[in-house]
Design a protein around this motif. Structure first.
Motif, PDB file in Angstrom:
ATOM      1  N   LYS A  17       0.835  -1.202   0.000  1.00  0.00           N
ATOM      2  CA  LYS A  17       0.000   0.000   0.000  1.00  0.00           C
ATOM      3  C   LYS A  17       0.875   1.259   0.000  1.00  0.00           C
ATOM      4  N   GLN A  18       1.897   1.289   0.839  1.00  0.00           N
ATOM      5  CA  GLN A  18       2.779   2.450   0.905  1.00  0.00           C
ATOM      6  C   GLN A  18       3.496   2.678  -0.426  1.00  0.00           C
ATOM      7  N   GLU A  21       1.190   4.088  -3.006  1.00  0.00           N
ATOM      8  CA  GLU A  21       0.923   5.505  -2.730  1.00  0.00           C
ATOM      9  C   GLU A  21       2.092   6.366  -3.201  1.00  0.00           C
ATOM     10  N   ILE A  22       3.310   5.903  -2.979  1.00  0.00           N
ATOM     11  CA  ILE A  22       4.493   6.634  -3.452  1.00  0.00           C
ATOM     12  C   ILE A  22       4.477   6.727  -4.973  1.00  0.00           C
ATOM     13  N   HIS A  24       1.903   6.681  -6.889  1.00  0.00           N
ATOM     14  CA  HIS A  24       0.835   7.622  -7.255  1.00  0.00           C
ATOM     15  C   HIS A  24       1.320   9.075  -7.101  1.00  0.00           C
ATOM     16  N   ARG A  25       1.983   9.363  -5.993  1.00  0.00           N
ATOM     17  CA  ARG A  25       2.495  10.728  -5.765  1.00  0.00           C
ATOM     18  C   ARG A  25       3.537  11.106  -6.814  1.00  0.00           C
ATOM     19  N   ARG A  39       5.261  -0.257  -9.410  1.00  0.00           N
ATOM     20  CA  ARG A  39       4.091  -1.123  -9.576  1.00  0.00           C
ATOM     21  C   ARG A  39       4.479  -2.525 -10.051  1.00  0.00           C
TER      22      ARG A  39
END
Length: 104
Positions: A17-18, A21-22, A24-25, A39
């Motif tokens: 999950k972390q 999120e990275i 995505h940012r 990914r």
């Protein structure tokens, strides 16, 4: 107070999950190549494989006939529980459980 995790404990779902999120940012910052790499690593490497059974059980199941014989030996001999277990090819703990059921 939170329990300290064992040194070999992992939290793959949290790490996945972390990392996502990275990725995505980074994508929102206009960086395209690194999020794709992240990914790819998450989807190919950060997975849990199902555990395999180590060895098939070697002891046999305890049926009513064996249970009666175990109780009889416990009452009439001075054999140890382990000796009785070996005689019937059952686990020593099973003999203890049988005996405990008689005493209760």
């Amino acid at each position: 107070m939170a329990r300290k995790p064992h040194k070999y404990t992992t939290n793959i779902p949290f790490a996945r999950k972390q990392l996502l999120e990275i990725a995505h940012r980074l994508e929102h910052q206009g960086i395209d190549e690194i999020p794709d790499e992240i990914r790819s690593i998450v989807s190919k490497s950060m997975i849990r494989r199902p555990t395999l059974r180590r060895a098939p059980p070697t002891r046999r199941k305890v049926d009513a006939k064996t249970r009666k014989k175990v109780i009889k030996l416990m009452k009439t001999t001075k054999m140890t529980q382990e000796d009785i277990a070996q005689q019937f090819n059952i686990d020593g703990g099973r003999v203890s459980e049988i005996w405990a059921s008689v005493r209760n």
